[in-house]
Design an enzyme around this catalytic site. Structure first.
Site, mmCIF file in Angstrom:
data_model
loop_
_atom_site.group_PDB
_atom_site.id
_atom_site.type_symbol
_atom_site.label_atom_id
_atom_site.label_comp_id
_atom_site.label_asym_id
_atom_site.label_seq_id
_atom_site.Cartn_x
_atom_site.Cartn_y
_atom_site.Cartn_z
ATOM 1 N N GLY A 45 11.492 -13.786 -30.465
ATOM 2 C CA GLY A 45 11.476 -12.739 -29.451
ATOM 3 C C GLY A 45 10.076 -12.543 -28.903
ATOM 4 O O GLY A 45 9.092 -12.919 -29.542
ATOM 5 N N GLN A 50 3.294 -8.145 -24.857
ATOM 6 C CA GLN A 50 2.693 -9.254 -25.602
ATOM 7 C C GLN A 50 2.134 -10.334 -24.684
ATOM 8 O O GLN A 50 1.457 -11.249 -25.136
ATOM 9 C CB GLN A 50 3.719 -9.881 -26.555
ATOM 10 N N CYS A 107 5.242 -11.054 -36.345
ATOM 11 C CA CYS A 107 5.096 -10.766 -34.920
ATOM 12 C C CYS A 107 4.069 -11.728 -34.343
ATOM 13 O O CYS A 107 3.021 -11.954 -34.951
ATOM 14 C CB CYS A 107 4.639 -9.328 -34.740
ATOM 15 N N LEU A 108 4.379 -12.286 -33.177
ATOM 16 C CA LEU A 108 3.460 -13.243 -32.559
ATOM 17 C C LEU A 108 2.131 -12.594 -32.189
ATOM 18 O O LEU A 108 1.148 -13.285 -31.960
ATOM 19 C CB LEU A 108 4.105 -13.872 -31.318
ATOM 20 N N HIS A 149 13.146 -4.878 -32.795
ATOM 21 C CA HIS A 149 11.706 -5.189 -32.855
ATOM 22 C C HIS A 149 11.112 -5.256 -31.447
ATOM 23 O O HIS A 149 10.046 -4.685 -31.179
ATOM 24 C CB HIS A 149 11.537 -6.521 -33.604
ATOM 25 N N GLU A 150 11.826 -5.930 -30.524
ATOM 26 C CA GLU A 150 11.298 -6.069 -29.152
ATOM 27 C C GLU A 150 11.338 -4.729 -28.419
ATOM 28 O O GLU A 150 10.414 -4.403 -27.667
ATOM 29 C CB GLU A 150 12.068 -7.135 -28.374
ATOM 30 N N HIS A 153 8.388 -2.770 -29.262
ATOM 31 C CA HIS A 153 7.206 -3.191 -28.491
ATOM 32 C C HIS A 153 7.131 -2.449 -27.149
ATOM 33 O O HIS A 153 6.047 -2.091 -26.695
ATOM 34 C CB HIS A 153 7.261 -4.690 -28.182
#
Ligand code: NI
Length: 182
Positions: A45, A50, A107-108, A149-150, A153
């Site tokens: 994701g 991000q 997480c990226l 999770h997204e 963000h």
């Protein structure tokens, strides 16, 4: 086009993102670039902050593991997972089931850190899509977790905010190394 992924400590990751009022060419291109960036980074994701954009836009793709959910309904109808992936969504609004479960997340934007996060197992997500339609997605497992999770963000929330007190203490030093104070 592969975009640079913003890292922990960047203030854009703490913004409450603006709703997307209209899907234009810029939004369509951004969504495509985010899919490419997510695939390149081997993530499941990616959310707009991000890639340094404070917009309520995110992409998820959990199709690498068809067993990662036990059901998927779109507007009340059963749908195959592969048919919905990658999922691009705008302006999400979530409702949760009462059951919770823990699973490992990363997480990226927070490289090198993963931890157990407890979240509701089931989600009912009202989402807008790139073609301007509104859909209701009901699911569990990794897809539910990824949507949650997204969506976090898009509200300036990171998975490390959702850890138990003990887990927060144990990663505090690592977090300082990757991105300064929080
Ligand atoms: Ni993330």
């Amino acid at each position: 086009m592969i975009l640079e992924i913003t890292q922990y400590g960047n203030p854009v990751l703490r913004k409450k993102c603006r709703p997307v009022a209209e899907v234009d060419d810029d939004i369509r291109k951004l969504a495509q670039d985010m899919i490419e960036t997510m695939i390149d980074a081997q993530g499941v994701g990616l959310a707009a902050p991000q890639v340094d954009r404070d917009l309520q836009l995110a992409v998820v793709d959990v199709s690498h593991d068809p067993e990662c959910i036990s059901y998927l309904r779109v507007n009340g109808e059963d749908v195959e997972l592969a048919q919905m992936m990658p999922l691009v969504f705008l302006n999400p609004s979530l409702e949760f089931g009462s059951e919770k479960e823990s699973s490992t997340e990363g997480c990226l934007s927070i490289e090198g850190i993963s931890a157990e996060v407890r979240r509701p197992t089931e989600v009912k997500a009202s989402l807008e899509t790139l073609d301007g339609t509104k859909i209701v997605v009901e699911t569990d497992g990794l897809l539910s977790r990824a949507i949650q999770h997204e969506t976090d963000h898009l509200n300036g929330v990171l998975f490390v905010d959702r850890l138990s007190a003990a887990a927060k203490v144990s990663i505090r030093r690592k977090l300082k190394r990757v991105g300064g104070p929080r």
